[in-house]
Design an enzyme around this catalytic site. Sequence first.
Site, mmCIF file in Angstrom:
data_model
loop_
_atom_site.group_PDB
_atom_site.id
_atom_site.type_symbol
_atom_site.label_atom_id
_atom_site.label_comp_id
_atom_site.label_asym_id
_atom_site.label_seq_id
_atom_site.Cartn_x
_atom_site.Cartn_y
_atom_site.Cartn_z
ATOM 1 N N ALA A 249 39.883 50.428 37.621
ATOM 2 C CA ALA A 249 40.250 49.863 36.421
ATOM 3 C C ALA A 249 39.297 48.622 35.849
ATOM 4 O O ALA A 249 39.607 48.214 34.806
ATOM 5 C CB ALA A 249 41.567 49.427 36.365
ATOM 6 N N ALA A 250 38.210 48.328 36.573
ATOM 7 C CA ALA A 250 37.303 47.253 36.043
ATOM 8 C C ALA A 250 36.829 47.935 34.711
ATOM 9 O O ALA A 250 36.843 46.850 33.560
ATOM 10 C CB ALA A 250 36.030 47.160 36.935
ATOM 11 N N GLY A 251 36.307 48.995 34.426
ATOM 12 C CA GLY A 251 35.832 49.619 33.346
ATOM 13 C C GLY A 251 36.955 49.549 32.118
ATOM 14 O O GLY A 251 36.753 48.958 31.076
ATOM 15 N N ASP A 252 38.146 49.880 32.460
ATOM 16 C CA ASP A 252 39.185 50.011 31.636
ATOM 17 C C ASP A 252 39.472 48.637 31.226
ATOM 18 O O ASP A 252 39.694 48.336 29.962
ATOM 19 C CB ASP A 252 40.540 50.438 32.360
ATOM 20 C CG ASP A 252 40.017 51.732 32.925
ATOM 21 O OD1 ASP A 252 39.283 52.638 32.446
ATOM 22 O OD2 ASP A 252 40.895 52.151 33.799
HETATM 23 O O1 RIB Z 1 39.503 53.956 35.637
HETATM 24 C C1 RIB Z 1 40.554 53.991 36.686
HETATM 25 C C2 RIB Z 1 41.771 55.242 36.171
HETATM 26 O O2 RIB Z 1 40.958 56.341 36.294
HETATM 27 C C3 RIB Z 1 42.755 55.243 37.263
HETATM 28 O O3 RIB Z 1 43.782 54.471 36.984
HETATM 29 C C4 RIB Z 1 42.950 56.702 37.370
HETATM 30 O O4 RIB Z 1 44.485 57.029 36.876
HETATM 31 C C5 RIB Z 1 42.019 57.149 36.446
HETATM 32 O O5 RIB Z 1 42.320 57.884 35.445
#
Ligand code: RIB
Length: 304
Positions: A249-252
Amino acid sequence: MKKILVIGSLNMDQVLQIEHTPVPGETILCRDMKLVCGGKGANQAFTCGRLGCNVEMLGSVGQDENGDALLTNLMKEGVETCHVQRLSDHPTGVAVIAVENSGNNSIIVIQGANLMTDEAYIRANTDRILEADAIVLQLEIPLPAVTLAAKEGKKAGKLVVLDPAPAAKLPDELYHCVDILKPNETELGLLTGMPTDSPEEVETAARCLLERGVKNVVVTLGGAGAMLVNEGGSVVFPGKKVEVADTTAAGDSFTAAMTMLLAQGYPLEQAITFAIEVAAIVVTRPGAQSSIPKADEIAKLLDK
Ligand code: RIB
């Protein structure tokens, strides 16, 4: 307050802590499995909510426990979820995430209901796009739906941000609609078929995407920070030295934090600096949504 619309995936993450990633033919042991709310789209919406944005999520989950948990987690952070579709004939997406002791991870996504976030669903929700100021997209839902949403966003003059993960070959009509494309170095290499091992190579590959119609390419470089490439030139933003526990989730969170500042009218350079700070906290903690910093930590960053 400006509104951000995230259109994308919602997954329940099954997180496995492992010594090393198995090679083909190898069996490894793992002590336990944790369930954590995730999905690239949901992680972005969750981050926006936690950062105090006016944010809505569009996507699909099943009529199952995982779907309930994911929506509850988003709603707790103030994310509007009433147009997320609940499907009785498709299970909620699941991601199996193996996290090495180094913090690096491998992810396999079982798409499930995310596959039903299709063009028909986007068409039925065009009014949500018109109501938003910025649209955030990734690639864990069908590509035609991503392309349609980006086109609708562009047509209506919205800021369109695309996190091209997992990387796939993209049509030029999609690139033309994108204001900010945010690949990491690996995704940039996959999108362009070009090497991305040095800053010079990253810039050259990013310029190739500008030629395809993107306005700005923001390449995340892991611990080395990020590079912005656009018509005006290229700038490198240094990373932060932190103890990495899990990069999930760093990129998210980077995409969400950057979009939040952009939507509020901050310059892109400032938005990238802020996003680096947020992502640097995320990598020090395990899991996806479980790792996103709370409002008081963000307030301290904003004070700086
Ligand atoms: O970017 C991380 C995410 O990638 C995770 O939470 C997983 O569900 C995938 O979608």
